[in-house]
Structures are given as C-alpha cells and as structure tokens.
Design a protein around this motif. Structure first.
Motif, PDB file in Angstrom:
ATOM      1  N   PHE A 219       0.813  -1.215   0.000  1.00  0.00           N
ATOM      2  CA  PHE A 219       0.000   0.000   0.000  1.00  0.00           C
ATOM      3  C   PHE A 219       0.851   1.271   0.000  1.00  0.00           C
ATOM      4  O   PHE A 219       0.431   2.300  -0.544  1.00  0.00           O
ATOM      5  CB  PHE A 219      -0.977  -0.020   1.175  1.00  0.00           C
ATOM      6  N   LEU A 220       2.051   1.198   0.604  1.00  0.00           N
ATOM      7  CA  LEU A 220       2.924   2.376   0.544  1.00  0.00           C
ATOM      8  C   LEU A 220       3.451   2.591  -0.882  1.00  0.00           C
ATOM      9  O   LEU A 220       3.571   3.731  -1.340  1.00  0.00           O
ATOM     10  CB  LEU A 220       4.081   2.231   1.533  1.00  0.00           C
ATOM     11  N   TYR A 221       3.759   1.496  -1.582  1.00  0.00           N
ATOM     12  CA  TYR A 221       4.180   1.640  -2.977  1.00  0.00           C
ATOM     13  C   TYR A 221       3.019   2.132  -3.847  1.00  0.00           C
ATOM     14  O   TYR A 221       3.227   2.910  -4.789  1.00  0.00           O
ATOM     15  CB  TYR A 221       4.724   0.323  -3.521  1.00  0.00           C
ATOM     16  N   LYS A 222       1.794   1.698  -3.516  1.00  0.00           N
ATOM     17  CA  LYS A 222       0.627   2.218  -4.245  1.00  0.00           C
ATOM     18  C   LYS A 222       0.531   3.730  -4.065  1.00  0.00           C
ATOM     19  O   LYS A 222       0.244   4.470  -5.012  1.00  0.00           O
ATOM     20  CB  LYS A 222      -0.653   1.545  -3.744  1.00  0.00           C
ATOM     21  N   GLN A 223       0.789   4.208  -2.821  1.00  0.00           N
ATOM     22  CA  GLN A 223       0.750   5.647  -2.566  1.00  0.00           C
ATOM     23  C   GLN A 223       1.759   6.390  -3.431  1.00  0.00           C
ATOM     24  O   GLN A 223       1.529   7.535  -3.834  1.00  0.00           O
ATOM     25  CB  GLN A 223       1.003   5.939  -1.081  1.00  0.00           C
ATOM     26  N   LYS A 224       2.876   5.724  -3.726  1.00  0.00           N
ATOM     27  CA  LYS A 224       3.911   6.332  -4.572  1.00  0.00           C
ATOM     28  C   LYS A 224       3.626   6.139  -6.070  1.00  0.00           C
ATOM     29  O   LYS A 224       4.458   6.502  -6.904  1.00  0.00           O
ATOM     30  CB  LYS A 224       5.274   5.706  -4.237  1.00  0.00           C
ATOM     31  N   ASP A 225       2.473   5.524  -6.384  1.00  0.00           N
ATOM     32  CA  ASP A 225       2.097   5.233  -7.780  1.00  0.00           C
ATOM     33  C   ASP A 225       3.053   4.254  -8.448  1.00  0.00           C
ATOM     34  O   ASP A 225       3.178   4.237  -9.682  1.00  0.00           O
ATOM     35  CB  ASP A 225       2.013   6.529  -8.622  1.00  0.00           C
ATOM     36  N   ASP A 226       3.716   3.427  -7.630  1.00  0.00           N
ATOM     37  CA  ASP A 226       4.556   2.347  -8.169  1.00  0.00           C
ATOM     38  C   ASP A 226       3.739   1.058  -8.088  1.00  0.00           C
ATOM     39  O   ASP A 226       3.891   0.250  -7.162  1.00  0.00           O
ATOM     40  CB  ASP A 226       5.848   2.246  -7.340  1.00  0.00           C
ATOM     41  N   LEU A 227       2.848   0.877  -9.083  1.00  0.00           N
ATOM     42  CA  LEU A 227       1.892  -0.229  -9.017  1.00  0.00           C
ATOM     43  C   LEU A 227       2.554  -1.585  -9.229  1.00  0.00           C
ATOM     44  O   LEU A 227       2.076  -2.604  -8.706  1.00  0.00           O
ATOM     45  CB  LEU A 227       0.773  -0.013 -10.037  1.00  0.00           C
ATOM     46  N   ASP A 228       3.652  -1.634  -9.991  1.00  0.00           N
ATOM     47  CA  ASP A 228       4.357  -2.915 -10.177  1.00  0.00           C
ATOM     48  C   ASP A 228       4.879  -3.424  -8.831  1.00  0.00           C
ATOM     49  O   ASP A 228       4.708  -4.602  -8.492  1.00  0.00           O
ATOM     50  CB  ASP A 228       5.522  -2.750 -11.157  1.00  0.00           C
ATOM     51  N   SER A 229       5.504  -2.530  -8.064  1.00  0.00           N
ATOM     52  CA  SER A 229       6.012  -2.917  -6.741  1.00  0.00           C
ATOM     53  C   SER A 229       4.864  -3.245  -5.794  1.00  0.00           C
ATOM     54  O   SER A 229       4.941  -4.191  -5.005  1.00  0.00           O
ATOM     55  CB  SER A 229       6.880  -1.805  -6.147  1.00  0.00           C
ATOM     56  N   ALA A 230       3.784  -2.481  -5.887  1.00  0.00           N
ATOM     57  CA  ALA A 230       2.620  -2.711  -5.032  1.00  0.00           C
ATOM     58  C   ALA A 230       2.055  -4.109  -5.274  1.00  0.00           C
ATOM     59  O   ALA A 230       1.769  -4.856  -4.329  1.00  0.00           O
ATOM     60  CB  ALA A 230       1.556  -1.662  -5.288  1.00  0.00           C
ATOM     61  N   GLU A 231       1.903  -4.482  -6.541  1.00  0.00           N
ATOM     62  CA  GLU A 231       1.353  -5.805  -6.859  1.00  0.00           C
ATOM     63  C   GLU A 231       2.329  -6.911  -6.470  1.00  0.00           C
ATOM     64  O   GLU A 231       1.901  -7.983  -6.021  1.00  0.00           O
ATOM     65  CB  GLU A 231       0.996  -5.878  -8.350  1.00  0.00           C
ATOM     66  N   TYR A 232       3.623  -6.659  -6.633  1.00  0.00           N
ATOM     67  CA  TYR A 232       4.615  -7.668  -6.222  1.00  0.00           C
ATOM     68  C   TYR A 232       4.503  -7.952  -4.730  1.00  0.00           C
ATOM     69  O   TYR A 232       4.432  -9.120  -4.309  1.00  0.00           O
ATOM     70  CB  TYR A 232       6.035  -7.186  -6.548  1.00  0.00           C
ATOM     71  N   TRP A 233       4.437  -6.897  -3.905  1.00  0.00           N
ATOM     72  CA  TRP A 233       4.442  -7.097  -2.459  1.00  0.00           C
ATOM     73  C   TRP A 233       3.117  -7.651  -1.954  1.00  0.00           C
ATOM     74  O   TRP A 233       3.093  -8.433  -0.989  1.00  0.00           O
ATOM     75  CB  TRP A 233       4.813  -5.801  -1.736  1.00  0.00           C
ATOM     76  N   ILE A 234       2.015  -7.320  -2.603  1.00  0.00           N
ATOM     77  CA  ILE A 234       0.748  -7.894  -2.142  1.00  0.00           C
ATOM     78  C   ILE A 234       0.701  -9.386  -2.473  1.00  0.00           C
ATOM     79  O   ILE A 234       0.132 -10.181  -1.702  1.00  0.00           O
ATOM     80  CB  ILE A 234      -0.477  -7.132  -2.704  1.00  0.00           C
ATOM     81  N   GLN A 235       1.317  -9.787  -3.573  1.00  0.00           N
ATOM     82  CA  GLN A 235       1.386 -11.222  -3.877  1.00  0.00           C
ATOM     83  C   GLN A 235       2.300 -11.944  -2.878  1.00  0.00           C
ATOM     84  O   GLN A 235       2.021 -13.078  -2.485  1.00  0.00           O
ATOM     85  CB  GLN A 235       1.896 -11.440  -5.310  1.00  0.00           C
ATOM     86  N   GLU A 236       3.366 -11.284  -2.431  1.00  0.00           N
ATOM     87  CA  GLU A 236       4.224 -11.852  -1.387  1.00  0.00           C
ATOM     88  C   GLU A 236       3.434 -12.014  -0.081  1.00  0.00           C
ATOM     89  O   GLU A 236       3.602 -12.999   0.640  1.00  0.00           O
ATOM     90  CB  GLU A 236       5.453 -10.963  -1.154  1.00  0.00           C
ATOM     91  N   HIS A 237       2.579 -11.034   0.215  1.00  0.00           N
ATOM     92  CA  HIS A 237       1.711 -11.128   1.392  1.00  0.00           C
ATOM     93  C   HIS A 237       0.763 -12.317   1.259  1.00  0.00           C
ATOM     94  O   HIS A 237       0.587 -13.090   2.211  1.00  0.00           O
ATOM     95  CB  HIS A 237       0.917  -9.837   1.552  1.00  0.00           C
ATOM     96  N   PHE A 238       0.155 -12.488   0.085  1.00  0.00           N
ATOM     97  CA  PHE A 238      -0.812 -13.573  -0.106  1.00  0.00           C
ATOM     98  C   PHE A 238      -0.173 -14.952   0.051  1.00  0.00           C
ATOM     99  O   PHE A 238      -0.847 -15.921   0.414  1.00  0.00           O
ATOM    100  CB  PHE A 238      -1.479 -13.461  -1.479  1.00  0.00           C
ATOM    101  N   LYS A 239       1.140 -15.051  -0.196  1.00  0.00           N
ATOM    102  CA  LYS A 239       1.838 -16.333  -0.039  1.00  0.00           C
ATOM    103  C   LYS A 239       1.802 -16.823   1.403  1.00  0.00           C
ATOM    104  O   LYS A 239       2.005 -18.001   1.677  1.00  0.00           O
ATOM    105  CB  LYS A 239       3.290 -16.207  -0.504  1.00  0.00           C
ATOM    106  N   LYS A 240       1.530 -15.918   2.335  1.00  0.00           N
ATOM    107  CA  LYS A 240       1.468 -16.298   3.744  1.00  0.00           C
ATOM    108  C   LYS A 240       0.104 -16.890   4.121  1.00  0.00           C
ATOM    109  O   LYS A 240      -0.091 -17.309   5.271  1.00  0.00           O
ATOM    110  CB  LYS A 240       1.766 -15.078   4.624  1.00  0.00           C
ATOM    111  N   SER A 241      -0.819 -16.893   3.162  1.00  0.00           N
ATOM    112  CA  SER A 241      -2.143 -17.523   3.348  1.00  0.00           C
ATOM    113  C   SER A 241      -2.899 -16.950   4.550  1.00  0.00           C
ATOM    114  O   SER A 241      -3.486 -17.700   5.343  1.00  0.00           O
ATOM    115  CB  SER A 241      -1.995 -19.043   3.495  1.00  0.00           C
ATOM    116  N   LEU A 242      -2.880 -15.660   4.667  1.00  0.00           N
ATOM    117  CA  LEU A 242      -3.564 -14.998   5.780  1.00  0.00           C
ATOM    118  C   LEU A 242      -4.985 -14.565   5.422  1.00  0.00           C
ATOM    119  O   LEU A 242      -5.754 -14.201   6.303  1.00  0.00           O
ATOM    120  CB  LEU A 242      -2.751 -13.773   6.227  1.00  0.00           C
ATOM    121  N   ASN A 243      -5.308 -14.596   4.140  1.00  0.00           N
ATOM    122  CA  ASN A 243      -6.611 -14.109   3.684  1.00  0.00           C
ATOM    123  C   ASN A 243      -7.345 -15.167   2.868  1.00  0.00           C
ATOM    124  O   ASN A 243      -6.709 -15.951   2.158  1.00  0.00           O
ATOM    125  CB  ASN A 243      -6.440 -12.853   2.811  1.00  0.00           C
TER     126      ASN A 243
END
Length: 257
Positions: A219-243
């Motif tokens: 979400f911080l990368y999204k704030q910076k309009d760096d959507l590639d980094s934002a999507e990369y890190w959210i996919q890393e988050h999803f790998k933890k199977s928290l949602n």
C-alpha cells in the motif's frame, strides 16, 4: 600453523566464557523474576482501570507530548497528528496477563487500510488510530525473542507504588529511543526502507501478523504510484495464506483502484 591453532583455541575459550556468562545472567534473571513474583504476591493491591488512567494522565501523557504525541484517546493510545505524507506516530499500552503491561509503538498510515469483517477500513480519524507498522520496546522484544523471564520494559500494575516506579523507569529508558525511531520514520521512503529491512531480518513473532510487512509495503508503494512494486508485495503477502479468496479480491481491488 601453530598461530592458527592458538587463535582457534582462544576463540573457543572466549565463546565458552560468553556461554558461561550468559547462563549466569539467565540464572540471575530467573531468580530476580521469582523474587518479584513473591514480592508482588505479598504486596498485591491491583491498580484498577480508573486509577491507572489517572496515573497515565499524570505521568505518561506529558512525556509522550514532549516527543510530538500530543493526542491521547483517554485510555491506551497516544498519537501525533498526520504529517504531510499521511503518517501518524503512535504508542499503545498493551495489557499483559498477571497484572502488567508494556508499550508498543509504530506508525499509522492514511493510505494503508485494514480488514474489519469483510470490509477494508481506513485509519484516517482519531477514533480509528491504529499501529500498522508495529514495533515492541527493545527490552520487551529481546525477552520475547529469547524466552527470558525478566522483561526490563514490563510495567507492573500490582500496586500503585510499583506502577509509578516501573512507569518512570520504562519511560526514562525508552523516550529517547522512541523519539529517534519516529524521527527516522517521517516519510514514505523512510518507512519503506525500514520495512524492507524487516523483510530481510524479520523480528521474532509467534505466528503471523495479519498486517504483514509485505502488506504495508504494497500500500505504501501504491501511494507512490509504483503499481508494479505494489502488486509484487501484495502477492508476497498472499503467499502467507492470511486471507481467504473474498478478502484477497477486496485487497487487490483496492491496490488497483
């Protein structure tokens, strides 16, 4: 060759001494912890919430105000106003079992929502203030990491005298550390840098935090309009199977919005 052997022996001796000192310190800490427990039992007069908050108002609120946390919710959270980059510094008192507690600290971000039920909630108001980038006080974290019986940052609530004494000690030891951390985490870039270091060397936890380091980075990368980094890190988050699937869809929709 003889020199190398001697060096190796010296290293082994030094390591052995360190292990002995560590074991001695652990014994002393355990004995100190036991003595405190016995003393607590003998002098038990638990500080109830109303009195505790009165003491917080007197002792804690002015100290945190000195480092920019001028707002208090009247209970367990102290915080600054949002700065120009949408960052708010926060300290929270966490209640422990058996009549004690300690402070955690960190940052709240206007741009980082969290899940509540099946909704993403923003934290842009005083009432919704929450530590998102979360840290424990140093002594608490170390005792937690190494399963030490003695936590130098524990605040006792077994009686008023101990509450005041432990508060004074913990605040005196940690106010400069808190101020230093907050001063170095006032921009989005500084927060991203700190979070990336936490990804490389994650602090010890039991289980997984629902708000992972990777989630905040997205979400911080999204704030910076760096959507590639934002999507990369959210996919890393999803790998933890928290949602679950529905939550993932909500989060992805917000990232891409």
């Amino acid at each position: 060759m003889k020199h190398a052997t001697n060096h190796s022996q010296t290293v082994d001796i030094n390591l052995s001494k360190m292990n002995i000192f560590s074991k001695i310190k652990d014994i002393i800490d355990r004995r100190k912890s036991l003595n405190e427990i016995y003393d607590d039992i003998e002098n038990m007069d638990v500080v109830l919430l109303e009195k505790k908050l009165e003491i917080f108002s007197e002792m804690v609120t002015p100290k945190f105000a000195e480092i920019g946390l001028k707002n208090w919710n009247g209970k367990y959270i102290w915080y600054s106003d949002f700065n120009d980059e949408g960052i708010k510094h926060v300290v929270e008192f966490n209640v422990f079992k058996y009549y004690g507690g300690s402070f955690s600290f960190g940052n709240c971000f206007q741009s980082v929502p969290t899940l509540s039920g099946k909704k993403l909630i923003n934290h842009r108001t005083d009432k919704s203030t929450k530590i998102i980038y979360y840290k424990r006080l140093e002594g608490w974290q170390k005792s937690f990491e190494h399963n030490k019986p003695f936590n130098p940052d524990k605040i006792s609530t077994v009686n008023e005298q101990k509450l005041r004494k432990s508060l004074d000690k913990v605040l005196s030891n940690n106010i400069p550390k808190l101020q230093k951390w907050f001063n170095k985490k006032t921009t989005i870039e500084e927060n991203i840098s700190g979070l990336l270091k936490d990804v490389e060397n994650p602090p010890f936890e039991i289980g997984q935090r629902i708000i992972s380091t990777e989630y905040i980075l997205a979400f911080l990368y999204k704030q910076k309009d760096d959507l590639d980094s934002a999507e990369y890190w959210i996919q890393e988050h999803f790998k933890k199977s928290l949602n679950d699937k529905t939550e993932m869809e909500l989060i992805i929709k917000r990232i891409k919005k």
